[in-house]
Structures are given as structure tokens and as C-alpha cells.
Enzyme design. Structure first.
Site, PDB file in Angstrom:
ATOM      1  N   ASN A   1      -4.554  -0.270  -8.617  1.00 56.26           N
ATOM      2  CA  ASN A   1      -3.475   0.617  -8.172  1.00 56.26           C
ATOM      3  C   ASN A   1      -3.292   1.769  -9.164  1.00 56.26           C
ATOM      4  OD1 ASN A   1      -2.957  -1.136  -6.101  1.00 56.26           O
ATOM      5  ND2 ASN A   1      -1.223  -2.127  -7.089  1.00 56.26           N
ATOM      6  N   GLY A   2      -3.299   1.410 -10.455  1.00 60.33           N
ATOM      7  CA  GLY A   2      -3.104   2.419 -11.503  1.00 60.33           C
ATOM      8  C   GLY A   2      -4.224   3.449 -11.472  1.00 60.33           C
ATOM      9  N   ARG A   3      -5.460   2.977 -11.366  1.00 56.11           N
ATOM     10  CA  ARG A   3      -6.609   3.898 -11.343  1.00 56.11           C
ATOM     11  C   ARG A   3      -6.580   4.792 -10.116  1.00 56.11           C
ATOM     12  NH1 ARG A   3     -10.851  -0.612 -12.780  1.00 56.11           N
ATOM     13  NH2 ARG A   3      -8.923  -1.822 -12.720  1.00 56.11           N
ATOM     14  N   TRP A   4      -6.186   4.204  -8.993  1.00 57.48           N
ATOM     15  CA  TRP A   4      -6.085   4.990  -7.754  1.00 57.48           C
ATOM     16  C   TRP A   4      -5.128   6.164  -7.969  1.00 57.48           C
ATOM     17  CZ3 TRP A   4      -2.174   6.540  -4.563  1.00 57.48           C
ATOM     18  CH2 TRP A   4      -2.537   7.016  -3.294  1.00 57.48           C
TER      19      TRP A   4
ATOM     20  N   ASP B   1      -6.232  -5.305  -7.774  1.00 56.06           N
ATOM     21  CA  ASP B   1      -6.490  -4.456  -8.931  1.00 56.06           C
ATOM     22  C   ASP B   1      -6.821  -3.020  -8.554  1.00 56.06           C
ATOM     23  OD1 ASP B   1      -6.436  -4.357 -11.596  1.00 56.06           O
ATOM     24  OD2 ASP B   1      -8.027  -5.801 -11.902  1.00 56.06           O
TER      25      ASP B   1
ATOM     26  N   SER C   1       1.283 -10.814 -13.004  1.00 58.11           N
ATOM     27  CA  SER C   1       0.839 -11.940 -13.828  1.00 58.11           C
ATOM     28  C   SER C   1       1.844 -12.195 -14.947  1.00 58.11           C
ATOM     29  CB  SER C   1      -0.540 -11.653 -14.421  1.00 58.11           C
ATOM     30  OG  SER C   1      -0.413 -10.783 -15.529  1.00 58.11           O
TER      31      SER C   1
ATOM     32  N   ASN D   1       1.709  -9.503 -17.331  1.00 53.34           N
ATOM     33  CA  ASN D   1       2.075  -8.128 -16.956  1.00 53.34           C
ATOM     34  C   ASN D   1       3.410  -7.661 -17.566  1.00 53.34           C
ATOM     35  OD1 ASN D   1       0.622  -8.225 -13.606  1.00 53.34           O
ATOM     36  ND2 ASN D   1      -0.203  -7.336 -15.483  1.00 53.34           N
TER      37      ASN D   1
ATOM     38  N   ARG E   1       1.645   5.933 -11.982  1.00 53.12           N
ATOM     39  CA  ARG E   1       1.083   4.615 -11.635  1.00 53.12           C
ATOM     40  C   ARG E   1       1.901   3.910 -10.556  1.00 53.12           C
ATOM     41  NH1 ARG E   1      -2.434   2.071 -14.851  1.00 53.12           N
ATOM     42  NH2 ARG E   1      -1.435   0.088 -14.382  1.00 53.12           N
TER      43      ARG E   1
ATOM     44  N   ARG F   1     -11.822  -9.900  -5.652  1.00 54.28           N
ATOM     45  CA  ARG F   1     -11.262  -9.042  -6.703  1.00 54.28           C
ATOM     46  C   ARG F   1     -11.660  -7.601  -6.418  1.00 54.28           C
ATOM     47  NH1 ARG F   1      -9.558  -9.824 -12.912  1.00 54.28           N
ATOM     48  NH2 ARG F   1      -8.393  -7.893 -12.902  1.00 54.28           N
TER      49      ARG F   1
ATOM     50  N   HIS G   1       1.145   1.604  -7.030  1.00 55.48           N
ATOM     51  CA  HIS G   1       1.660   0.298  -6.595  1.00 55.48           C
ATOM     52  C   HIS G   1       2.288   0.406  -5.203  1.00 55.48           C
ATOM     53  CE1 HIS G   1       0.625  -1.349 -10.387  1.00 55.48           C
ATOM     54  NE2 HIS G   1       1.560  -0.728 -11.076  1.00 55.48           N
TER      55      HIS G   1
END
Ligand code: FPP
Length: 219
Positions: free
Chosen positions: A4-7, A2, A47, A50, A15, A166, A19
Site C-alpha cells: 500500500n505504501g509503495r503504491w 503488502d 501486525s 506495525n 501512505r 503475498r 491504505h
């Protein structure tokens, strides 16, 4: 994996670049986990939920994973990695499915770390699929027990995970390995997945080593 998008967002990047950075992290974590003697590493790559993301992101992820599966196969094979998949593979784009099937076939006899890609995976869907197999085999209801269910999951030969990690500080389990995680130890880190590294894996293992596992009994 979890965050990747925030990074990416924190760096004003698209985004998908997050990834891509996550893929680099995965490559080095797999190698390090193997060096540390971990026997099974399962990652949640996509998922069943997703698919609800914007089409560009879904398509980009599918392409990234397909390319990664093809590009990494030789290195993984050389390192004795055994590749497996958990999820509904028949709903994946055919190119990606083929790449994953090639990866599994090529590495099937390897005896190093088992690397399992959970893709188009949902924990509830896995239990539903197990039920369908059980009914399809005509197993009578009074003969179904926990072992029967476990034996019909996507990878019945995998042990239950000792440790579940996580990233990005999320305090929920989001439908991952629902059946198998009943007694797993949990480790949550604030680091996003692209920031996760060997040291953080060491910290997670250290935290795990300090836990007392009771499996419902007294310590
Ligand atoms: C979750 O972060 C991450 C994903 C949905 C994709 C994970 C995929 C990779 C790391 C790509 C490489 C994978 C392979 C197998 C080569 P998020 O997008 O939900 O991040 P956010 O919560 O910050 O938005």
C-alpha cells in the site's frame, strides 16, 4: 496486503491514501472470493510489529479499519459473511474493538464465507497465547500434542489455509499464521495490494490448482 505504501509513494501520495486504496481492493476481493466459493479468507491488516510505524500512520490505520468495520457490516451481513478476528484484541483502541465485536456478534450465525481480520496479530504471539491457555487449563505436559496446540489458537475452528498469497513481491512470511501455514501452498505476486484484483486471484487459484500437495508423503 503488502505494498500500500509503495503504491502511494509511486504516485507521490501520502501512505495513508495507499491504505485507503487497499481497503477498496479488500472490499472487492472479499466479494469475489465469496462468489468463487472460497470458504475462508484471512487478511493481515495490522501486525503486532506495525505499532513501530509513525504514530500518524498507526492512528490513521486504526481509524480506517474502525470505519470500514462499521460501514461494511450491513453489506457483509446481507451477503452472509461471517466476521472473525485473529490477534490480541485487548490492546486495540476501544472504539475499534467494539466495532469488531459488534461485527462478530451480528454475523456469528452466517453461513457464507468466513472473513477473518488478523489485527494486532503475530504468529509467534499466537503460539505463546496458546501455550498460556494450555498451562492455564492445567493440561499436563505429557498430554500436549499438536492437536492440543491447534485447539488453543485464536480460531481453532478454522481449517489450515490451502493457499497463502503475498503481494508486492515480498519473499518472506513475516510472522503470519506460522503454525497453520506448515503445508500451505504459497503464491507471490509482484502486484502491490491496491493493484490486486479478481484476475490476480484467479491466477493464484489456477497456480494452486496446478500444485501437487504431498503433506510429507510421496506424490
Ligand atoms: C502493508 O502495506 C499494509 C498494511 C500494514 C495495512 C493493511 C491495511 C489495509 C489494506 C487497510 C484496510 C483494511 C481493512 C481491514 C479495512 P505497507 O504499508 O507495508 O506497504 P509498503 O510495504 O509498500 O510500505
Amino acid at each position: 496486503m503488502d505494498g500500500n505504501g509503495r503504491w502511494a509513494q509511486k504516485r507521490s501520495l501520502p501512505r495513508l491514501l495507499g491504505h485507503r486504496e487497499g481497503y477498496k481492493t479488500l472490499r472487492s476481493v472479499l466479494l469475489y472470493a465469496s462468489e468463487r466459493g472460497i470458504r475462508y479468507l484471512t487478511v493481515y491488516a495490522f501486525s503486532a510489529e506495525n505499532w513501530r510505524r509513525p504514530k500518524d500512520e498507526v492512528d490513521g490505520l486504526m481509524k480506517l479499519i474502525e470505519r470500514a468495520a462499521r460501514d461494511e457490516l450491513r453489506v457483509m451481513h446481507r451477503n452472509g459473511v461471517r466476521v472473525r478476528v485473529a490477534g490480541r484484541m485487548d490492546e486495540l483502541p476501544s472504539g475499534l474493538r467494539q466495532a469488531l465485536e459488534d461485527g462478530m456478534a451480528t454475523t456469528a450465525g452466517n453461513t457464507g464465507i468466513t472473513f477473518t481480520l488478523a489485527i494486532n496479530y503475530g504468529g509467534r504471539a499466537e503460539i505463546v497465547d496458546a501455550m498460556k491457555k494450555i498451562v492455564g487449563e492445567g493440561i499436563p505436559a505429557d498430554q500436549i500434542d499438536e492437536e492440543t496446540v491447534a485447539a488453543h489458537l485464536y480460531n481453532p475452528d478454522h481449517p489450515e489455509p490451502d493457499l497463502m498469497i503475498r503481494t508486492a513481491g515480498e519473499m518472506r512470511w513475516s510472522n503470519f499464521l506460522l503454525w497453520q501455514s506448515a503445508y500451505s501452498e504459497l503464491y507471490v505476486t509482484e502486484k502491490t495490494w491496491p493493484e490486486f484484483d479478481d484476475k490476480e486471484l484467479d491466477r493464484a487459484i489456477e497456480a494452486f490448482a496446478g500444485r501437487t500437495r504431498k503433506f510429507g508423503a510421496l506424490a
